[in-house]
Design a protein around this motif. Sequence first.
Motif, PDB file in Angstrom:
ATOM      1  N   MET A   1      46.329  30.017  23.700  1.00 14.67           N
ATOM      2  CA  MET A   1      44.952  29.521  23.757  1.00 14.67           C
ATOM      3  C   MET A   1      44.031  30.322  22.856  1.00 14.67           C
ATOM      4  O   MET A   1      43.185  29.767  22.144  1.00 14.67           O
ATOM      5  CB  MET A   1      44.447  29.574  25.208  1.00 14.67           C
ATOM      6  CG  MET A   1      43.019  29.076  25.352  1.00 14.67           C
ATOM      7  SD  MET A   1      42.455  29.089  27.071  1.00 14.67           S
ATOM      8  CE  MET A   1      40.757  28.542  26.845  1.00 14.67           C
TER       9      MET A   1
ATOM     10  N   ALA B   1      41.273  24.018  22.909  1.00 15.55           N
ATOM     11  CA  ALA B   1      42.198  25.148  22.729  1.00 15.55           C
ATOM     12  C   ALA B   1      43.163  25.248  23.918  1.00 15.55           C
ATOM     13  O   ALA B   1      44.351  25.508  23.740  1.00 15.55           O
ATOM     14  CB  ALA B   1      41.410  26.444  22.573  1.00 15.55           C
TER      15      ALA B   1
ATOM     16  N   SER C   1      47.251  24.751  23.885  1.00 15.11           N
ATOM     17  CA  SER C   1      48.112  25.816  24.388  1.00 15.11           C
ATOM     18  C   SER C   1      49.099  25.290  25.417  1.00 15.11           C
ATOM     19  O   SER C   1      50.272  25.681  25.424  1.00 15.11           O
ATOM     20  CB  SER C   1      47.256  26.931  24.995  1.00 15.11           C
ATOM     21  OG  SER C   1      48.062  28.000  25.432  1.00 15.11           O
TER      22      SER C   1
ATOM     23  N   SER D   1      36.394  31.080  27.931  1.00 21.70           N
ATOM     24  CA  SER D   1      37.835  30.894  27.736  1.00 21.70           C
ATOM     25  C   SER D   1      38.616  31.806  28.667  1.00 21.70           C
ATOM     26  O   SER D   1      39.668  31.423  29.192  1.00 21.70           O
ATOM     27  CB  SER D   1      38.206  31.177  26.278  1.00 21.70           C
ATOM     28  OG  SER D   1      37.511  30.305  25.407  1.00 21.70           O
TER      29      SER D   1
ATOM     30  N   HIS E   1      44.492  29.580  19.153  1.00 25.82           N
ATOM     31  CA  HIS E   1      43.778  28.344  18.807  1.00 25.82           C
ATOM     32  C   HIS E   1      42.268  28.578  18.761  1.00 25.82           C
ATOM     33  O   HIS E   1      41.587  28.092  17.844  1.00 25.82           O
ATOM     34  CB  HIS E   1      44.099  27.250  19.827  1.00 25.82           C
ATOM     35  CG  HIS E   1      45.459  26.656  19.677  1.00 25.82           C
ATOM     36  ND1 HIS E   1      45.862  25.977  18.544  1.00 25.82           N
ATOM     37  CD2 HIS E   1      46.522  26.632  20.524  1.00 25.82           C
ATOM     38  CE1 HIS E   1      47.101  25.553  18.696  1.00 25.82           C
ATOM     39  NE2 HIS E   1      47.528  25.952  19.889  1.00 25.82           N
ATOM     40  N   LEU E   2      41.739  29.304  19.748  1.00 26.31           N
ATOM     41  CA  LEU E   2      40.295  29.540  19.783  1.00 26.31           C
ATOM     42  C   LEU E   2      39.846  30.338  18.568  1.00 26.31           C
ATOM     43  O   LEU E   2      38.815  30.027  17.957  1.00 26.31           O
ATOM     44  CB  LEU E   2      39.912  30.274  21.071  1.00 26.31           C
ATOM     45  CG  LEU E   2      38.410  30.483  21.278  1.00 26.31           C
ATOM     46  CD1 LEU E   2      37.719  29.142  21.482  1.00 26.31           C
ATOM     47  CD2 LEU E   2      38.142  31.390  22.474  1.00 26.31           C
TER      48      LEU E   2
END
Length: 236
Positions: free
Chosen positions: A220, A5, A9, A196, A223-224
């Motif tokens: 990020m 992720a 990003s 994260s 995406h996560l």
Amino acid sequence: MIIHAARLSIANLFAAETRKVFWKVLGLTLLALVALWFALRSTFVTFVLPWLQSFMPPVPDWTNWLTFLLAVLAGLGLTLLLALLISPITAVIAGLFLDEVAEVVEKRDYPADAPGKALPFAAAMRSSLRFLGVVVVGNVIALLLLFIPGINLIAFFLVNGYLLGREFFEFAAMRFRSPDEARRFRIKYGFTVFLSGLVIAAFLAIPIVNLLTPLFAAGMMVHLHKLLSQKEARRI
């Protein structure tokens, strides 16, 4: 999953589709930091410095170097304070641009998926301001621990890792879920979200680069959330 992720990003930061929001985020962050610097400096010169001088006895002219030294120390203190306030500033800016960043990421990397729904402006600002207060309190605690060797850096990463991870993830999740569902989903994968957040905190700790923290963190966490949602769907 977390590294994947973060890598996606970073790639989005330099994508042509992100360029417009890239300059808006960078420009607004710089503007906010400059305005805050002048506000802090003006407050110190106008109110704090005269108050401190009222407690000082008259000194001979040859000690003017002491005044200069105090001014330098005050400047360093204001710089440190400004550095600590970068985190809450990113939270407010993220509330303004997360949906725009998310739309770019979704169209670019997940074109086959249904697009998310942008938060209403009032709801986004309420969430941002609420988080602003939480981050300020968290960083005040980290500042108090700054003078304890061995704990200061750990406190910075733990506080910012938890708070930034939580807020950015819930922002991304609320494009597809209700606020309560987003919070429960974040709690379910709390450890992954926290790790994260530590990556975001590490990004935040890099001078100059940290001005892009809202853009990096928003991408990020989009995406996560996508990756965790896909994992959840496979499990079901």
